[in-house]
Design an enzyme around this catalytic site. Sequence first.
Site, PDB file in Angstrom:
ATOM      1  N   HIS A 157       3.961  -4.671   9.311  1.00 51.25           N
ATOM      2  CA  HIS A 157       4.055  -4.555  10.762  1.00 51.25           C
ATOM      3  C   HIS A 157       2.883  -5.193  11.508  1.00 51.25           C
ATOM      4  CE1 HIS A 157       7.253  -1.997   9.458  1.00 51.25           C
ATOM      5  NE2 HIS A 157       6.411  -1.155   8.879  1.00 51.25           N
ATOM      6  N   ASP A 197       0.466 -15.264   6.861  1.00 52.02           N
ATOM      7  CA  ASP A 197      -0.026 -16.625   6.642  1.00 52.02           C
ATOM      8  C   ASP A 197       0.038 -16.998   5.168  1.00 52.02           C
ATOM      9  OD1 ASP A 197      -0.464 -16.938   9.330  1.00 52.02           O
ATOM     10  OD2 ASP A 197      -2.643 -16.711   9.231  1.00 52.02           O
ATOM     11  N   TYR A 239      12.436   7.512   1.006  1.00 52.47           N
ATOM     12  CA  TYR A 239      12.143   6.479   0.013  1.00 52.47           C
ATOM     13  C   TYR A 239      12.855   6.671  -1.319  1.00 52.47           C
ATOM     14  CZ  TYR A 239       8.456   5.498   3.379  1.00 52.47           C
ATOM     15  OH  TYR A 239       7.772   5.206   4.532  1.00 52.47           O
ATOM     16  N   HIS A 260      12.396  -3.630   1.787  1.00 55.53           N
ATOM     17  CA  HIS A 260      11.939  -2.296   2.179  1.00 55.53           C
ATOM     18  C   HIS A 260      12.900  -1.261   1.628  1.00 55.53           C
ATOM     19  CE1 HIS A 260       8.907  -3.857   4.809  1.00 55.53           C
ATOM     20  NE2 HIS A 260       9.792  -4.755   5.208  1.00 55.53           N
ATOM     21  N   LEU A 261      12.350  -0.170   1.159  1.00 58.28           N
ATOM     22  CA  LEU A 261      13.165   0.943   0.677  1.00 58.28           C
ATOM     23  C   LEU A 261      13.963   1.550   1.828  1.00 58.28           C
ATOM     24  CD1 LEU A 261      10.222   2.389  -1.351  1.00 58.28           C
ATOM     25  CD2 LEU A 261      12.373   1.699  -2.418  1.00 58.28           C
ATOM     26  N   ALA A 317       3.145  -0.909   4.906  1.00 60.08           N
ATOM     27  CA  ALA A 317       2.664  -0.818   6.294  1.00 60.08           C
ATOM     28  C   ALA A 317       2.115  -2.156   6.798  1.00 60.08           C
ATOM     29  CB  ALA A 317       1.588   0.267   6.395  1.00 60.08           C
ATOM     30  N   PRO A 343       0.798  -1.232   0.000  1.00 59.97           N
ATOM     31  CA  PRO A 343       0.000   0.000   0.000  1.00 59.97           C
ATOM     32  C   PRO A 343       0.833   1.285   0.000  1.00 59.97           C
ATOM     33  CG  PRO A 343      -0.126  -1.109   2.123  1.00 59.97           C
ATOM     34  CD  PRO A 343       0.542  -2.066   1.172  1.00 59.97           C
ATOM     35  N   ASN A 344       0.330   2.226  -0.759  1.00 54.68           N
ATOM     36  CA  ASN A 344       0.866   3.585  -0.883  1.00 54.68           C
ATOM     37  C   ASN A 344       2.109   3.688  -1.748  1.00 54.68           C
ATOM     38  OD1 ASN A 344      -1.113   4.975   0.772  1.00 54.68           O
ATOM     39  ND2 ASN A 344      -0.204   3.877   2.497  1.00 54.68           N
ATOM     40  N   ARG A 388      13.919   3.415  12.191  1.00 51.77           N
ATOM     41  CA  ARG A 388      12.793   4.352  12.202  1.00 51.77           C
ATOM     42  C   ARG A 388      11.971   4.168  13.485  1.00 51.77           C
ATOM     43  NH1 ARG A 388       9.771   4.224   6.639  1.00 51.77           N
ATOM     44  NH2 ARG A 388       8.835   6.068   7.607  1.00 51.77           N
ATOM     45  N   ARG A 401       6.537  12.142  -2.618  1.00 50.88           N
ATOM     46  CA  ARG A 401       6.892  12.811  -1.374  1.00 50.88           C
ATOM     47  C   ARG A 401       7.858  11.941  -0.575  1.00 50.88           C
ATOM     48  NH1 ARG A 401       3.454  10.580   2.586  1.00 50.88           N
ATOM     49  NH2 ARG A 401       1.579   9.655   1.713  1.00 50.88           N
ATOM     50  N   ASN A 425       7.334  -6.166  -0.924  1.00 52.84           N
ATOM     51  CA  ASN A 425       7.398  -5.072   0.049  1.00 52.84           C
ATOM     52  C   ASN A 425       5.971  -4.903   0.569  1.00 52.84           C
ATOM     53  OD1 ASN A 425       7.540  -2.778   1.546  1.00 52.84           O
ATOM     54  ND2 ASN A 425       8.617  -1.550   0.009  1.00 52.84           N
ATOM     55  N   GLU A 481      11.585 -10.471   1.623  1.00 53.05           N
ATOM     56  CA  GLU A 481      10.908  -9.238   2.034  1.00 53.05           C
ATOM     57  C   GLU A 481      11.856  -8.068   1.805  1.00 53.05           C
ATOM     58  OE1 GLU A 481       9.306  -9.281   6.073  1.00 53.05           O
ATOM     59  OE2 GLU A 481       9.773  -7.144   6.247  1.00 53.05           O
ATOM     60  N   ARG A 540       7.830   0.295  13.524  1.00 55.18           N
ATOM     61  CA  ARG A 540       8.267  -0.252  12.231  1.00 55.18           C
ATOM     62  C   ARG A 540       9.368  -1.304  12.390  1.00 55.18           C
ATOM     63  NH1 ARG A 540       5.888   3.264   8.369  1.00 55.18           N
ATOM     64  NH2 ARG A 540       5.717   5.370   9.207  1.00 55.18           N
TER      65      ARG A 540
HETATM   66  O1  CA2 Z   1      10.540   1.326   3.596  1.00 54.04           O
HETATM   67  C1  CA2 Z   1       9.638   0.697   3.058  1.00 54.04           C
HETATM   68  O2  CA2 Z   1       9.737   0.185   1.943  1.00 54.04           O
HETATM   69  C2  CA2 Z   1       8.276   0.594   3.770  1.00 54.04           C
HETATM   70  O3  CA2 Z   1       7.757  -0.703   3.500  1.00 54.04           O
HETATM   71  C3  CA2 Z   1       7.395   1.675   3.170  1.00 54.04           C
HETATM   72  C4  CA2 Z   1       6.045   1.789   3.850  1.00 54.04           C
HETATM   73  C5  CA2 Z   1       6.178   1.885   5.363  1.00 54.04           C
HETATM   74  O4  CA2 Z   1       4.890   1.838   5.970  1.00 54.04           O
HETATM   75  C6  CA2 Z   1       7.025   0.736   5.926  1.00 54.04           C
HETATM   76  O5  CA2 Z   1       7.156   0.914   7.314  1.00 54.04           O
HETATM   77  C7  CA2 Z   1       8.399   0.727   5.276  1.00 54.04           C
HETATM   78  C8  CA2 Z   1       5.331   3.062   3.374  1.00 54.04           C
HETATM   79  C9  CA2 Z   1       5.069   3.087   1.919  1.00 54.04           C
HETATM   80  C10 CA2 Z   1       4.606   4.476   1.562  1.00 54.04           C
HETATM   81  O6  CA2 Z   1       5.229   4.804   0.359  1.00 54.04           O
HETATM   82  C11 CA2 Z   1       5.269   6.099  -0.024  1.00 54.04           C
HETATM   83  C12 CA2 Z   1       6.421   6.524  -0.585  1.00 54.04           C
HETATM   84  C13 CA2 Z   1       6.526   7.822  -1.000  1.00 54.04           C
HETATM   85  C14 CA2 Z   1       5.465   8.680  -0.864  1.00 54.04           C
HETATM   86  C15 CA2 Z   1       4.317   8.229  -0.296  1.00 54.04           C
HETATM   87  C16 CA2 Z   1       4.216   6.925   0.103  1.00 54.04           C
END
Ligand code: CA2
Length: 147
Positions: free
Chosen positions: A79, A86, A22, A99-100, A76, A9-10, A106, A17, A73, A97, A110
Amino acid sequence: MRIRIIHGPNLNLLGLREPDLYGHDNLDELNKKIQDLAGSLGVEVEIFQSNSEGEIVDLIHQCVGHADALVINPAAYTHYSIAIRDAVSTIRLPVVEVHLSNIHAREEFRHRSVVAPVACGQIAGFGSASYLLGLRAAKQLVEEARR
Ligand code: CA2
């Protein structure tokens, strides 16, 4: 060899941003880097992004009989999603797995991944390169399993 990549997600907003966390690549640019590496490794990749937990569970299930490994990835959901954990443990395929950001550097919430214990390993903190390292790791895991 076919490797599925799932962005959680996201991540569709990547590049729009929080570049300090990221990186500057948007999702299309990141996917291009993944496709380019896959080409040079001789691996076929199929890439998905979803904001929905249930859809991600379905995408994980679909790996069975279709993909040799998964790079995910869970964003969110990492966590707290027991459903995604599962699904990962059910498919019995190599799962990496990624993560960026370095989730361990952090906020405390997280630091914990409910997915990592059922994945083969976790790569975090290298920006877009986390996916490229994850792809290399997944390929190696498949090759090792075939030996
Ligand atoms: O660091 C990662 O790849 C995360 O999986 C990114 C998730 C965060 O909830 C994890 O804790 C770590 C957030 C993804 C949101 O991605 C965005 C990136 C840029 C702008 C808006 C959202």
